[in-house]
Design an enzyme around this catalytic site. Sequence first.
Site, PDB file in Angstrom:
ATOM      1  N   CYS A 115     -13.011  31.361  54.536  1.00  0.00           N
ATOM      2  CA  CYS A 115     -12.889  29.906  54.288  1.00  0.00           C
ATOM      3  C   CYS A 115     -12.841  29.090  55.579  1.00  0.00           C
ATOM      4  CB  CYS A 115     -11.657  29.621  53.441  1.00  0.00           C
ATOM      5  SG  CYS A 115     -11.703  30.464  51.856  1.00  0.00           S
TER       6      CYS A 115
ATOM      7  N   HIS B 178      -9.305  22.562  54.806  1.00  0.00           N
ATOM      8  CA  HIS B 178      -9.946  23.390  53.786  1.00  0.00           C
ATOM      9  C   HIS B 178      -9.296  23.048  52.441  1.00  0.00           C
ATOM     10  CE1 HIS B 178     -11.359  26.658  51.475  1.00  0.00           C
ATOM     11  NE2 HIS B 178     -10.261  27.389  51.553  1.00  0.00           N
TER      12      HIS B 178
ATOM     13  N   ASN C 270     -11.711  25.554  45.224  1.00  0.00           N
ATOM     14  CA  ASN C 270     -11.904  26.137  46.557  1.00  0.00           C
ATOM     15  C   ASN C 270     -13.309  26.739  46.644  1.00  0.00           C
ATOM     16  OD1 ASN C 270     -11.931  27.784  48.810  1.00  0.00           O
ATOM     17  ND2 ASN C 270      -9.879  28.611  48.475  1.00  0.00           N
TER      18      ASN C 270
HETATM   19  N1  COA Z   1      -2.119  30.458  34.540  1.00  0.00           N
HETATM   20  C1  COA Z   1      -0.886  30.690  34.053  1.00  0.00           C
HETATM   21  N2  COA Z   1      -0.013  31.487  34.651  1.00  0.00           N
HETATM   22  C2  COA Z   1      -0.381  32.071  35.798  1.00  0.00           C
HETATM   23  C3  COA Z   1      -1.656  31.881  36.369  1.00  0.00           C
HETATM   24  C4  COA Z   1      -2.541  31.022  35.677  1.00  0.00           C
HETATM   25  N3  COA Z   1      -3.767  30.763  36.146  1.00  0.00           N
HETATM   26  N4  COA Z   1      -1.744  32.595  37.498  1.00  0.00           N
HETATM   27  C5  COA Z   1      -0.572  33.227  37.654  1.00  0.00           C
HETATM   28  N5  COA Z   1       0.260  32.914  36.622  1.00  0.00           N
HETATM   29  C6  COA Z   1       1.619  33.378  36.382  1.00  0.00           C
HETATM   30  C7  COA Z   1       1.929  34.695  37.025  1.00  0.00           C
HETATM   31  O1  COA Z   1       1.504  35.758  36.217  1.00  0.00           O
HETATM   32  C8  COA Z   1       3.424  34.628  37.155  1.00  0.00           C
HETATM   33  O2  COA Z   1       3.978  34.952  35.927  1.00  0.00           O
HETATM   34  P1  COA Z   1       5.372  35.793  35.849  1.00  0.00           P
HETATM   35  O3  COA Z   1       6.395  34.941  36.527  1.00  0.00           O
HETATM   36  O4  COA Z   1       5.588  35.933  34.392  1.00  0.00           O
HETATM   37  O5  COA Z   1       5.092  37.073  36.568  1.00  0.00           O
HETATM   38  C9  COA Z   1       3.710  33.138  37.413  1.00  0.00           C
HETATM   39  O6  COA Z   1       2.532  32.461  36.970  1.00  0.00           O
HETATM   40  C10 COA Z   1       3.984  32.800  38.847  1.00  0.00           C
HETATM   41  O7  COA Z   1       3.007  33.445  39.638  1.00  0.00           O
HETATM   42  P2  COA Z   1       2.977  33.260  41.191  1.00  0.00           P
HETATM   43  O8  COA Z   1       1.846  34.049  41.767  1.00  0.00           O
HETATM   44  O9  COA Z   1       4.362  33.506  41.750  1.00  0.00           O
HETATM   45  O10 COA Z   1       2.667  31.713  41.291  1.00  0.00           O
HETATM   46  P3  COA Z   1       2.705  30.781  42.546  1.00  0.00           P
HETATM   47  O11 COA Z   1       3.667  29.691  42.344  1.00  0.00           O
HETATM   48  O12 COA Z   1       2.793  31.540  43.829  1.00  0.00           O
HETATM   49  O13 COA Z   1       1.250  30.121  42.498  1.00  0.00           O
HETATM   50  C11 COA Z   1      -0.908  30.285  43.483  1.00  0.00           C
HETATM   51  C12 COA Z   1       0.137  30.950  42.588  1.00  0.00           C
HETATM   52  C13 COA Z   1      -2.109  31.191  43.543  1.00  0.00           C
HETATM   53  C14 COA Z   1      -1.304  28.957  42.888  1.00  0.00           C
HETATM   54  C15 COA Z   1      -0.299  30.065  44.907  1.00  0.00           C
HETATM   55  O14 COA Z   1       0.338  31.228  45.364  1.00  0.00           O
HETATM   56  C16 COA Z   1      -1.342  29.656  45.900  1.00  0.00           C
HETATM   57  O15 COA Z   1      -1.964  28.631  45.784  1.00  0.00           O
HETATM   58  N6  COA Z   1      -1.550  30.453  46.981  1.00  0.00           N
HETATM   59  C17 COA Z   1      -2.592  30.195  47.926  1.00  0.00           C
HETATM   60  C18 COA Z   1      -3.900  30.705  47.381  1.00  0.00           C
HETATM   61  C19 COA Z   1      -5.098  30.206  48.135  1.00  0.00           C
HETATM   62  O16 COA Z   1      -5.165  29.074  48.493  1.00  0.00           O
HETATM   63  N7  COA Z   1      -6.060  31.100  48.358  1.00  0.00           N
HETATM   64  C20 COA Z   1      -7.272  30.821  49.043  1.00  0.00           C
HETATM   65  C21 COA Z   1      -7.028  30.576  50.472  1.00  0.00           C
HETATM   66  S1  COA Z   1      -8.470  30.411  51.385  1.00  0.00           S
END
Ligand code: COA
Length: 326
Positions: A112, A252, A282
């Site tokens: 990215c 980004h 993204n």
């Molecule tokens: N819809 C509903 N629930 C979802 C889900 C979705 N699309 N994706 C994950 N969950 C659930 C998980 O299963 C988890 O459930 P549980 O508590 O029962 O186990 C819960 O939501 C929390 O998951 P978690 O991974 O802790 O969520 P988070 O608050 O960290 O948010 C992201 C997840 C991916 C949004 C966040 O971590 C993020 O944005 N990270 C950066 C990712 C990124 O930008 N990547 C590209 C970079 S170039």
Amino acid sequence: MRHATIIGTGSYLPDNILTNDDMAKLVETSDEWIASRTGIKERRISKGEKTSDLAYEAARKALQNAKLDAKDLDLIICATITPDSFMPSVSCIVQERLGASKAAAFDLTAACTGLIYAMATASAFIESGMYQNILVIGAETLSKTLDWTDRSTCVLFGDGAGALVITASEQKKGIISVNLLSDGSKQEYLCLSAIPLSNPFVIKEDGIFQPTISMKGQEVFKFAVRSITDHIKTVLLKAAITAEDIKYIVTHQANYRIIEHAAKSSGIPLEKFFMNLDRYGNTSAATIGIALDEMVQKDMLQTGDRIILVGFGGGMTSGAILVEWN
Ligand code: COA
């Protein structure tokens, strides 16, 4: 001293819109969850156009805006992690389609952060005196790399392309300061495999191998906030100016909350951070080019405006460029 300055932008997105409600028909998720955790409301998903098709359309528009003939290009760099093929490169396919008969062409991989790395490379080629006119593209069809049953990743990404024409100028404008970093010790945060090793000396794995993106979401989140904050500080320091001198910051486009946290930790008002991730999600190496082109279309950038472009992504890679608009 010669400087590298941006003289044209272009972008292209597939027509097909996949909303969060559409997503909820594919995996167990909701508009509420995706929008509140990421800010994303919809993304574009290719219905057949390849990365080189998106790249070509964005490049064509950038050349049109720059009023530059493709035959005057010296180099084409395409940043992508989703090329049509390992060879030919996307850049070579685009070079042929544009009729850029004089241009060298290669692809560059920095996930990215790809467009930032490609712009920095273009800037170095120009400052060295080697080239005059360079086309830089960020283009991706991430949809082909997603596990469409994994709700924690498939809701985040989209397809698209952005392009910039960069040229040599004697004025101290354009790319003013650059900072690039990589940290391979965090490589497991974001992964997308290529072809696994298989030859007469290595036992073949059974089945068809379909590489998909895997991610440690919370680690990536923290890395992103830290990277944006640190890179902004460094490019400002290198240019000997302060955040007050900056009109916009174009990071980004991965997650609204990442940008919100980065704004807070760098003490810069959130209003200075341009965002369009709600509409495209993204698109990896394409986001910053798409954002810049949208800002140009909206007449948001005037001569003399200073902006900072900041990327972060797999590798892990990160980088920023401070630009004085032409
Ligand atoms: N819809 C509903 N629930 C979802 C889900 C979705 N699309 N994706 C994950 N969950 C659930 C998980 O299963 C988890 O459930 P549980 O508590 O029962 O186990 C819960 O939501 C929390 O998951 P978690 O991974 O802790 O969520 P988070 O608050 O960290 O948010 C992201 C997840 C991916 C949004 C966040 O971590 C993020 O944005 N990270 C950066 C990712 C990124 O930008 N990547 C590209 C970079 S170039």
